[in-house]
Design a protein around this motif. Structure first.
Motif, PDB file in Angstrom:
ATOM      1  N   ASP A 211      34.680  35.340  39.794  1.00  0.00           N
ATOM      2  CA  ASP A 211      33.947  35.269  38.537  1.00  0.00           C
ATOM      3  C   ASP A 211      34.247  33.966  37.796  1.00  0.00           C
ATOM      4  O   ASP A 211      35.363  33.445  37.854  1.00  0.00           O
TER       5      ASP A 211
ATOM      6  N   ALA B   8      33.433  32.487  33.761  1.00  0.00           N
ATOM      7  CA  ALA B   8      32.993  33.046  32.480  1.00  0.00           C
ATOM      8  C   ALA B   8      33.215  32.055  31.346  1.00  0.00           C
ATOM      9  O   ALA B   8      34.005  31.112  31.454  1.00  0.00           O
TER      10      ALA B   8
ATOM     11  N   TYR C 157      34.123  32.166  27.183  1.00  0.00           N
ATOM     12  CA  TYR C 157      34.602  32.886  26.019  1.00  0.00           C
ATOM     13  C   TYR C 157      34.455  31.952  24.824  1.00  0.00           C
ATOM     14  O   TYR C 157      34.321  30.746  24.970  1.00  0.00           O
TER      15      TYR C 157
ATOM     16  N   LEU D 141      34.583  37.420  25.153  1.00  0.00           N
ATOM     17  CA  LEU D 141      33.759  37.094  26.318  1.00  0.00           C
ATOM     18  C   LEU D 141      32.292  37.050  25.897  1.00  0.00           C
ATOM     19  O   LEU D 141      31.797  37.993  25.274  1.00  0.00           O
TER      20      LEU D 141
ATOM     21  N   ILE E 179      29.259  35.826  31.701  1.00  0.00           N
ATOM     22  CA  ILE E 179      30.011  35.850  32.952  1.00  0.00           C
ATOM     23  C   ILE E 179      29.054  35.812  34.136  1.00  0.00           C
ATOM     24  O   ILE E 179      27.947  36.367  34.076  1.00  0.00           O
TER      25      ILE E 179
ATOM     26  N   THR F 192      29.250  36.290  38.462  1.00  0.00           N
ATOM     27  CA  THR F 192      30.061  36.621  39.625  1.00  0.00           C
ATOM     28  C   THR F 192      29.694  35.711  40.793  1.00  0.00           C
ATOM     29  O   THR F 192      28.657  35.032  40.773  1.00  0.00           O
TER      30      THR F 192
ATOM     31  N   CYS G   7      36.262  28.115  29.091  1.00  0.00           N
ATOM     32  CA  CYS G   7      35.830  28.636  30.374  1.00  0.00           C
ATOM     33  C   CYS G   7      37.021  29.307  31.066  1.00  0.00           C
ATOM     34  O   CYS G   7      38.181  28.985  30.784  1.00  0.00           O
TER      35      CYS G   7
END
Length: 121
Positions: A32, A34, A36, A46, A49, A51, A94
């Motif tokens: 993953d 993501a 934030y 968060l 995101i 995957t 990140c």
């Protein structure tokens, strides 16, 4: 593993910015990736995101305005931010979930240093 984020800055409400975060170092694969964000005096939340399989998810506060994407060949994740609001002002971080070696199921999490986004009204 190091994550280098870039692309923050000052923008007027309604404007757009694109953040980038590139991972470097020795690792087997990234699961993953993501984004934030942390506003002053608030917790880190968060907001988006992606995957390794391509699944995307967003916080309600940014859904329909922000788009997360990734380039696996470049080990880079992006965040396209449109229709920005003053409430989007925050430091954006990140995060990457990384498998360091082939055959290991252990996941290690890494953070970038953060990039400041300021949206003026």
């Amino acid at each position: 593993v190091q994550l280098q984020a870039s692309g923050g800055g000052l923008v007027q409400a309604g404007g757009s910015l694109r953040l980038s975060c590139a991972a470097s170092g020795n690792f087997f694969t990234i699961n993953d990736m993501a984004w934030y964000r942390q506003a002053p005096d608030k917790q880190r939340d968060l907001i988006a995101i992606t995957t390794n399989g391509g699944t995307l998810d967003y916080a309600d506060s940014v859904k329909g305005r922000f788009t997360i994407s990734r380039d696996n060949a470049k080990n880079t994740v992006y965040l396209q931010m449109d229709s920005l609001k003053p409430d989007d002002t925050a430091v954006y971080y990140c995060n990457a979930a990384v498998r360091l070696t082939y055959g290991s199921s252990r996941i290690n999490y890494y953070w970038g240093k953060g990039t400041l986004v300021t949206v003026s009204s």
